[in-house]
Design a protein around this motif. Sequence first.
Motif, mmCIF file in Angstrom:
data_model
loop_
_atom_site.group_PDB
_atom_site.id
_atom_site.type_symbol
_atom_site.label_atom_id
_atom_site.label_comp_id
_atom_site.label_asym_id
_atom_site.label_seq_id
_atom_site.Cartn_x
_atom_site.Cartn_y
_atom_site.Cartn_z
ATOM 1 N N LYS A 26 0.831 -1.213 0.000
ATOM 2 C CA LYS A 26 0.000 0.000 0.000
ATOM 3 C C LYS A 26 0.864 1.261 0.000
ATOM 4 O O LYS A 26 0.520 2.271 -0.623
ATOM 5 C CB LYS A 26 -0.920 -0.025 1.224
ATOM 6 N N ALA A 27 1.992 1.200 0.652
ATOM 7 C CA ALA A 27 2.868 2.371 0.756
ATOM 8 C C ALA A 27 3.444 2.798 -0.586
ATOM 9 O O ALA A 27 3.903 3.938 -0.743
ATOM 10 C CB ALA A 27 4.007 2.082 1.740
ATOM 11 N N ASP A 28 3.427 1.903 -1.570
ATOM 12 C CA ASP A 28 3.989 2.228 -2.883
ATOM 13 C C ASP A 28 2.961 2.862 -3.818
ATOM 14 O O ASP A 28 3.320 3.304 -4.919
ATOM 15 C CB ASP A 28 4.532 0.956 -3.540
ATOM 16 N N VAL A 29 1.692 2.928 -3.394
ATOM 17 C CA VAL A 29 0.634 3.439 -4.262
ATOM 18 C C VAL A 29 0.789 4.928 -4.583
ATOM 19 O O VAL A 29 0.630 5.328 -5.749
ATOM 20 C CB VAL A 29 -0.747 3.132 -3.652
ATOM 21 N N PRO A 30 1.084 5.814 -3.619
ATOM 22 C CA PRO A 30 1.193 7.241 -3.958
ATOM 23 C C PRO A 30 2.213 7.535 -5.059
ATOM 24 O O PRO A 30 1.950 8.336 -5.956
ATOM 25 C CB PRO A 30 1.598 7.881 -2.622
ATOM 26 N N ALA A 31 3.375 6.896 -5.007
ATOM 27 C CA ALA A 31 4.386 7.128 -6.041
ATOM 28 C C ALA A 31 3.904 6.634 -7.396
ATOM 29 O O ALA A 31 4.160 7.263 -8.429
ATOM 30 C CB ALA A 31 5.691 6.431 -5.655
ATOM 31 N N LEU A 32 3.186 5.518 -7.386
ATOM 32 C CA LEU A 32 2.648 4.969 -8.630
ATOM 33 C C LEU A 32 1.634 5.926 -9.248
ATOM 34 O O LEU A 32 1.674 6.203 -10.455
ATOM 35 C CB LEU A 32 1.996 3.612 -8.352
ATOM 36 N N VAL A 33 0.737 6.468 -8.435
ATOM 37 C CA VAL A 33 -0.286 7.389 -8.928
ATOM 38 C C VAL A 33 0.344 8.686 -9.431
ATOM 39 O O VAL A 33 -0.072 9.232 -10.458
ATOM 40 C CB VAL A 33 -1.331 7.667 -7.830
ATOM 41 N N ALA A 34 1.328 9.185 -8.728
ATOM 42 C CA ALA A 34 1.997 10.411 -9.160
ATOM 43 C C ALA A 34 2.658 10.221 -10.516
ATOM 44 O O ALA A 34 2.595 11.097 -11.389
ATOM 45 C CB ALA A 34 3.033 10.831 -8.119
ATOM 46 N N LYS A 35 3.287 9.069 -10.704
ATOM 47 C CA LYS A 35 3.992 8.792 -11.953
ATOM 48 C C LYS A 35 3.030 8.608 -13.123
ATOM 49 O O LYS A 35 3.233 9.158 -14.206
ATOM 50 C CB LYS A 35 4.858 7.545 -11.787
#
Length: 391
Positions: A26-35
């Motif tokens: 779950k912690a990796d989701v923000p970076a994925l969405v930003a990219k």
Amino acid sequence: MCAMAEASDAHGLLEPGQIIRPMLKKADVPALVAKVYGLSVVSVKELNSYDDKNYLIQVQSKINNTHMTDLCPHGYVVKVTNSLDSKNTNLIAAQNEMMLFLHSRGINVPKPEKNVHGTYMMREKLKVDMDDFVKNNTDECPSGEYMVRMLTFVPGKILHQVKYTSQLFFECGELAAKMDNELMEFNNEHLKGRKLIWMLENTPDLTKFIFAVRDESRYKMITEILDAWNQRVVPLLPTLDRGMIHGDFNEQNIIVDATAPEHPDEYHVSAIIDFGDIQESCYVFEVAITIMYLMIEVDEMPPNDAGGHVLAGYLKHRALSEVEWSVLRECVAARFAQSLVMGAYSYEQDPGNEYLLTTARRGWDVLATFWSAPKEQVLARWREIIRSYEK
């Protein structure tokens, strides 16, 4: 065992031993969405899912994406598709097209959003969760490439969260029929050749997974249902009306809303979500699937009666032929068999994922009662309930 996840068969059907669920933190989701979407995430919540990973996100108002002009006030669902379906770009494109089509026809469904590249999907190589590898005793990492999409979040509660009523069941039947009627004008060549273990036409393939059913009496009941399918349904398949269907119209995918402020506990069906199982198939399967899932946890009536209320709503908008009536009970039982057998198998592959046992908690007992009732009695009761709506 993990290496087997890369080896799908020629038809894209799940095979024993495959691990296809994305291993993403779950912690990796923000970076994925930003990219991928150019949005800044302020909160992330993981949602229940069978083979995929789904996350509900809320975002800041700033948009760094020229292909998005405004934001959904309810947030978004980021969908990371399992490794098997991620390889099938045409399938995911078809899911997007169906949602956009139904949205344009006034059916309340999630709406796909374009990413920073102007497309509705993007394959990404994702960081994997090593804890999941240890849990699954995997000895080799998969490629970690999964298809990523973002859909508008549909507000409300899932049907499973509210008290069941005959009116809600009637409305479920109505929505399923309205959707099927609209989909008669939707065509996608790539869906016509889709093969999926969850398609009712692939019921005979349960023989590959039935070993996961350890109880002898339950094993026997499943084999009886499979025999009935082969003898009574298979010969009639060429005569059944076909088209594009949702394929997974269940209590976890039906959204309800309290429409009247003065009656906050009175819910009505408002939307359908999760288009992962869409397919070209028989229309009677759609209503059979709906009936089966609504039978599982109903306390307000005998589970066998649920089908009558669903059918009353469905028949208000779409008629069933006599041939469809003749196989309906077997279709409902076959969906029970699929859900229970695949739930048992999947839990062996992913122990601790209690969502996989949702059907099993009451499903075995409900199926036993349903399957032991004479077919003529079941159909007669359903017709009696349908007539009660005509008065």
